[in-house]
Design a protein around this motif. Structure first.
Motif, mmCIF file in Angstrom:
data_model
loop_
_atom_site.group_PDB
_atom_site.id
_atom_site.type_symbol
_atom_site.label_atom_id
_atom_site.label_comp_id
_atom_site.label_asym_id
_atom_site.label_seq_id
_atom_site.Cartn_x
_atom_site.Cartn_y
_atom_site.Cartn_z
ATOM 1 N N LEU A 1 -2.825 3.948 -2.456
ATOM 2 C CA LEU A 1 -2.839 3.134 -3.669
ATOM 3 C C LEU A 1 -2.411 1.730 -3.314
ATOM 4 O O LEU A 1 -1.505 1.531 -2.516
ATOM 5 C CB LEU A 1 -1.899 3.724 -4.724
ATOM 6 N N PHE A 2 -3.038 0.751 -3.928
ATOM 7 C CA PHE A 2 -2.823 -0.654 -3.581
ATOM 8 C C PHE A 2 -2.116 -1.397 -4.702
ATOM 9 O O PHE A 2 -2.361 -1.141 -5.870
ATOM 10 C CB PHE A 2 -4.158 -1.325 -3.270
ATOM 11 N N GLY A 3 -1.243 -2.332 -4.323
ATOM 12 C CA GLY A 3 -0.534 -3.161 -5.287
ATOM 13 C C GLY A 3 0.891 -2.689 -5.514
ATOM 14 O O GLY A 3 1.360 -1.731 -4.912
ATOM 15 N N THR A 4 1.588 -3.351 -6.426
ATOM 16 C CA THR A 4 2.994 -3.023 -6.684
ATOM 17 C C THR A 4 3.104 -1.964 -7.764
ATOM 18 O O THR A 4 2.159 -1.713 -8.512
ATOM 19 C CB THR A 4 3.759 -4.282 -7.132
ATOM 20 N N ALA B 1 4.694 8.092 -6.138
ATOM 21 C CA ALA B 1 4.042 9.343 -5.734
ATOM 22 C C ALA B 1 3.501 10.085 -6.948
ATOM 23 O O ALA B 1 2.464 10.731 -6.879
ATOM 24 C CB ALA B 1 5.018 10.221 -4.962
ATOM 25 N N THR B 2 4.184 10.012 -8.089
ATOM 26 C CA THR B 2 3.718 10.720 -9.276
ATOM 27 C C THR B 2 2.466 10.068 -9.854
ATOM 28 O O THR B 2 1.752 10.678 -10.627
ATOM 29 C CB THR B 2 4.806 10.758 -10.364
ATOM 30 N N ALA B 3 2.182 8.822 -9.469
ATOM 31 C CA ALA B 3 0.999 8.129 -9.976
ATOM 32 C C ALA B 3 -0.274 8.618 -9.289
ATOM 33 O O ALA B 3 -1.355 8.191 -9.632
ATOM 34 C CB ALA B 3 1.146 6.625 -9.773
ATOM 35 N N THR B 4 -0.152 9.525 -8.321
ATOM 36 C CA THR B 4 -1.337 9.994 -7.603
ATOM 37 C C THR B 4 -1.910 11.265 -8.203
ATOM 38 O O THR B 4 -2.885 11.796 -7.710
ATOM 39 C CB THR B 4 -0.999 10.275 -6.121
ATOM 40 N N ASN B 5 -1.317 11.776 -9.272
ATOM 41 C CA ASN B 5 -1.762 13.048 -9.833
ATOM 42 C C ASN B 5 -3.217 13.041 -10.263
ATOM 43 O O ASN B 5 -3.921 14.008 -10.083
ATOM 44 C CB ASN B 5 -0.881 13.444 -11.015
ATOM 45 N N ASN B 6 -3.681 11.964 -10.872
ATOM 46 C CA ASN B 6 -5.057 11.915 -11.320
ATOM 47 C C ASN B 6 -5.557 10.482 -11.300
ATOM 48 O O ASN B 6 -5.424 9.760 -12.273
ATOM 49 C CB ASN B 6 -5.195 12.518 -12.715
ATOM 50 N N LEU B 7 -6.148 10.081 -10.198
ATOM 51 C CA LEU B 7 -6.661 8.715 -10.079
ATOM 52 C C LEU B 7 -7.825 8.457 -11.016
ATOM 53 O O LEU B 7 -8.102 7.326 -11.367
ATOM 54 C CB LEU B 7 -7.117 8.441 -8.640
ATOM 55 N N THR C 1 -2.911 3.664 -16.486
ATOM 56 C CA THR C 1 -3.255 2.354 -15.960
ATOM 57 C C THR C 1 -4.155 2.510 -14.740
ATOM 58 O O THR C 1 -3.905 3.360 -13.888
ATOM 59 C CB THR C 1 -1.976 1.599 -15.557
ATOM 60 N N GLN C 2 -5.188 1.711 -14.667
ATOM 61 C CA GLN C 2 -6.084 1.780 -13.519
ATOM 62 C C GLN C 2 -5.336 1.413 -12.257
ATOM 63 O O GLN C 2 -4.544 0.482 -12.241
ATOM 64 C CB GLN C 2 -7.267 0.842 -13.710
ATOM 65 N N ARG C 3 -5.603 2.166 -11.193
ATOM 66 C CA ARG C 3 -4.953 1.937 -9.909
ATOM 67 C C ARG C 3 -6.021 1.818 -8.844
ATOM 68 O O ARG C 3 -6.715 2.783 -8.566
ATOM 69 C CB ARG C 3 -4.024 3.101 -9.576
ATOM 70 N N PRO C 4 -6.173 0.658 -8.218
ATOM 71 C CA PRO C 4 -7.117 0.587 -7.118
ATOM 72 C C PRO C 4 -6.616 1.470 -5.990
ATOM 73 O O PRO C 4 -5.429 1.479 -5.664
ATOM 74 C CB PRO C 4 -7.137 -0.880 -6.716
ATOM 75 N N GLY C 5 -7.522 2.257 -5.421
ATOM 76 C CA GLY C 5 -7.100 3.141 -4.349
ATOM 77 C C GLY C 5 -8.264 3.806 -3.655
ATOM 78 O O GLY C 5 -9.419 3.659 -4.036
ATOM 79 N N VAL D 1 0.864 -1.175 0.000
ATOM 80 C CA VAL D 1 0.000 0.000 0.000
ATOM 81 C C VAL D 1 0.901 1.225 0.000
ATOM 82 O O VAL D 1 1.854 1.295 0.767
ATOM 83 C CB VAL D 1 -0.912 0.039 1.245
ATOM 84 N N MET D 2 0.645 2.188 -0.885
ATOM 85 C CA MET D 2 1.409 3.421 -0.927
ATOM 86 C C MET D 2 0.507 4.544 -0.447
ATOM 87 O O MET D 2 -0.586 4.737 -0.972
ATOM 88 C CB MET D 2 1.884 3.708 -2.359
ATOM 89 N N ALA D 3 0.942 5.262 0.591
ATOM 90 C CA ALA D 3 0.197 6.417 1.100
ATOM 91 C C ALA D 3 0.944 7.673 0.698
ATOM 92 O O ALA D 3 2.152 7.767 0.860
ATOM 93 C CB ALA D 3 0.078 6.341 2.616
ATOM 94 N N SER D 4 0.216 8.631 0.171
ATOM 95 C CA SER D 4 0.818 9.886 -0.259
ATOM 96 C C SER D 4 0.456 11.000 0.709
ATOM 97 O O SER D 4 -0.614 10.978 1.320
ATOM 98 C CB SER D 4 0.296 10.238 -1.656
#
Length: 89
Positions: free
Chosen positions: A15-18, A22-28, A34-38, A6-9
């Motif tokens: 965000l969950f998974g491998t 941090a840059t992947a949180t810009n626009n969920l 790529t879809q990101r469960p979160g 789990v990645m917490a920003s």
């Protein structure tokens, strides 16, 4: 589904998974990435003062993951901590 990472920003999302960064949180919500469960608990430009911590409590299969954002400044240019919050899953 079980996630081992789990990645917490500081900006609020979990965000969950491998392969999360941090840059992947810009626009969920975007459909072009790529879809990101979160979970977007409080999605804003926050600044950490005390940090983001987590605790796993209980015994399997009745465990609770608690993530806490403590003493957050409302934006990166702020100098006063104004909010703390938790997510429990």
């Amino acid at each position: 589904m079980t996630y081992t990472q789990v990645m917490a920003s500081s900006n609020g999302p979990l965000l969950f998974g491998t392969g999360r960064t941090a840059t992947a949180t810009n626009n969920l919500a975007t459909t072009t990435l790529t879809q990101r469960p979160g979970v977007a608990a409080l999605w804003d430009d926050l600044q950490c003062t005390s940090g983001v911590t987590y605790q796993l409590s209980g015994t399997s299969p009745n465990q609770v993951l608690t993530v806490e954002w403590l003493n957050m400044e409302w934006n990166y240019a702020s100098v006063t901590a104004v909010i703390s919050y938790q997510v429990k899953l």
